[in-house]
Write a protein that holds these residues in place. Structure first.
Motif, short mmCIF file in Angstrom:
data_model
loop_
_atom_site.label_atom_id
_atom_site.label_comp_id
_atom_site.label_asym_id
_atom_site.label_seq_id
_atom_site.Cartn_x
_atom_site.Cartn_y
_atom_site.Cartn_z
N ARG A 15 0.84 -1.21 0.00
CA ARG A 15 0.00 0.00 0.00
C ARG A 15 0.86 1.25 0.00
N ASN A 16 1.92 1.26 0.81
CA ASN A 16 2.79 2.43 0.89
C ASN A 16 3.53 2.67 -0.43
N GLU A 17 4.01 1.60 -1.02
CA GLU A 17 4.77 1.73 -2.28
C GLU A 17 3.91 2.28 -3.40
N ASN A 18 2.61 2.00 -3.35
CA ASN A 18 1.72 2.42 -4.42
C ASN A 18 0.84 3.62 -4.05
N SER A 19 1.13 4.24 -2.91
CA SER A 19 0.25 5.29 -2.39
C SER A 19 0.25 6.54 -3.26
N ASP A 20 1.34 6.78 -4.01
CA ASP A 20 1.40 7.99 -4.84
C ASP A 20 1.40 7.67 -6.33
N LYS A 21 1.02 6.45 -6.67
CA LYS A 21 1.01 6.05 -8.08
C LYS A 21 -0.29 6.49 -8.74
N VAL A 22 -0.19 7.27 -9.80
CA VAL A 22 -1.35 7.75 -10.55
C VAL A 22 -1.39 7.05 -11.90
N LEU A 23 -2.52 6.41 -12.18
CA LEU A 23 -2.68 5.69 -13.44
C LEU A 23 -3.61 6.47 -14.37
N ASP A 24 -3.28 6.45 -15.65
CA ASP A 24 -4.08 7.17 -16.63
C ASP A 24 -5.16 6.26 -17.21
N THR A 25 -6.07 5.83 -16.34
CA THR A 25 -7.16 4.97 -16.79
C THR A 25 -8.47 5.43 -16.17
N THR A 26 -9.56 5.14 -16.86
CA THR A 26 -10.89 5.46 -16.33
C THR A 26 -11.14 4.67 -15.05
N ASP A 27 -10.70 3.41 -15.04
CA ASP A 27 -10.91 2.58 -13.85
C ASP A 27 -10.24 3.19 -12.63
N PHE A 28 -9.04 3.73 -12.81
CA PHE A 28 -8.34 4.36 -11.68
C PHE A 28 -9.13 5.56 -11.18
N ARG A 29 -9.58 6.42 -12.07
CA ARG A 29 -10.33 7.60 -11.67
C ARG A 29 -11.67 7.23 -11.05
N MET A 30 -12.31 6.18 -11.58
CA MET A 30 -13.55 5.70 -10.99
C MET A 30 -13.30 5.17 -9.57
N GLY A 31 -12.15 4.54 -9.37
CA GLY A 31 -11.81 4.03 -8.04
C GLY A 31 -11.61 5.15 -7.03
N VAL A 32 -10.93 6.23 -7.47
CA VAL A 32 -10.76 7.38 -6.59
C VAL A 32 -12.12 7.96 -6.22
N ASN A 33 -12.99 8.11 -7.20
CA ASN A 33 -14.33 8.63 -6.96
C ASN A 33 -15.11 7.72 -6.00
N TYR A 34 -15.03 6.42 -6.22
CA TYR A 34 -15.73 5.46 -5.37
C TYR A 34 -15.27 5.59 -3.91
N ALA A 35 -13.95 5.71 -3.74
CA ALA A 35 -13.40 5.77 -2.39
C ALA A 35 -13.91 7.00 -1.65
N TYR A 36 -13.90 8.14 -2.30
CA TYR A 36 -14.32 9.37 -1.62
C TYR A 36 -15.83 9.44 -1.43
N GLN A 37 -16.57 8.89 -2.37
CA GLN A 37 -18.03 8.92 -2.25
C GLN A 37 -18.53 7.96 -1.17
N ASN A 38 -17.69 7.01 -0.77
CA ASN A 38 -18.12 6.01 0.20
C ASN A 38 -17.38 6.13 1.52
N THR A 39 -17.02 7.36 1.88
CA THR A 39 -16.49 7.62 3.21
C THR A 39 -17.45 8.55 3.94
#
Length: 299
Positions: free
Chosen positions: A132-156
């Motif tokens: 988790r720490n190694e990948n904490s600042d990794k940004v991927l240029d994919t829709t799935d990645f952006r959808m995951g960020v949105n999912y995480a914030y919408q479900n807190t």
């Protein structure tokens, strides 16, 4: 009747590492029926438990669609948790027998239930925390990645950020110390966010006062009140700031502006009301001025 294999784990990683795959494959080779029981944290979304049950269920079923995946909430009592685990399995699959499997840093030392337990040897040196720490600042240029960020914030849960503000008084409560930030022309109380390392809000107030006003000696912190602060950064957000407001007496030392403050000055307490009317005190701190004046029996 052949027993059902049960894996008790968390799988709090963005992908299955080789240690996970070894555990899954080893149990699947021994049992035709495999159940994974996923621990579910009471904290919704955190650095230690960033992935909810549904995300981890998808991860496991993508690797092995035949897996049965069940959630089990964490519990402060190991004994109660053990009973809940046994009940979950026996109620979900009546008349079946089970073998519980664990590996590195597993549940076994805390389990006191009545089902058979087997500890598998470790496979490699894998750490979910390190991944988790190694990948904490990794940004991927994919829709799935952006959808995951949105999912995480919408479900807190919406958050309240705790802060502390301090009224430093002297000369029999007739003089008050106020500061000014570099990005704002108005005066305000020194203060800031409480930190997880603070022992209590009084300690947070002392720390913030030292960081922003230098090495001045003050008396014990006295609670004045609390208030929601209309901070411009959170005005359009669901998250808000609620501050704990303290007063203290200056003892000695020269106040020096540091950290967030660029300037400090003493003001007559009797002039605070007119300063608010003139707009020289930050509007979001008007509620704190009123709390202080009421506390000092000036209002």
């Amino acid at each position: 009747m052949k027993a059902t294999g049960v894996i008790i784990a968390r799988f709090q990683t963005p992908y299955l590492h080789d240690g996970h795959k070894y555990l899954l494959d080893e149990i699947r080779s021994k049992h035709n029926k495999v159940v994974v029981v996923l621990g579910v944290s009471p904290v919704k979304g955190s650095r230690r438990n960033p992935f909810d049950f549904y995300t981890r269920e998808r991860l496991l079923k993508q690797y092995a669609p035949e897996l049965m995946v069940l959630p089990l909430s964490d519990h402060p009592s190991d004994e109660t948790w053990s009973k809940q685990l046994d009940t979950l399995l026996q109620n979900t699959f009546p008349q079946e027998s089970f073998i519980l499997y664990g590996s590195r840093d597993c549940f076994i030392p805390y389990y006191s239930g009545h089902l058979q337990v087997v500890a598998l040897p470790e496979f490699g040196e894998y750490s979910a925390t390190a991944i988790r720490n190694e990948n904490s600042d990794k940004v991927l240029d994919t829709t799935d990645f952006r959808m995951g960020v949105n999912y995480a914030y919408q479900n807190t849960y919406s958050k309240v950020y705790p802060t502390v503000d301090i009224a430093v008084l002297k000369d029999n409560d007739t003089q008050l110390l106020l500061g000014k930030k570099s990005n704002s022309p108005q005066w305000r109380f020194p203060g800031g966010f409480a930190d997880p390392t603070d022992a209590d809000y009084e300690a947070a107030a002392r720390r913030e006062l030292q960081e922003e006003c230098g090495d001045i000696e003050v008396s014990a912190m006295q609670y004045v009140g609390s208030a929601k602060i209309d901070d411009w950064r959170y005005r359009s957000e669901e998250d808000k700031i609620i501050t704990m407001f303290f007063k203290t007496q200056w003892v000695f030392g020269q106040a020096q502006a540091n950290d967030d403050l660029k300037e400090l000055a003493w003001f007559p307490v009797r002039e605070l009301s007119s300063m608010m009317q003139q707009g020289t005190i930050a509007k979001e701190h008007h509620v704190l001025v009123n709390l202080l004046l009421k506390n000092l029996n000036i209002l």
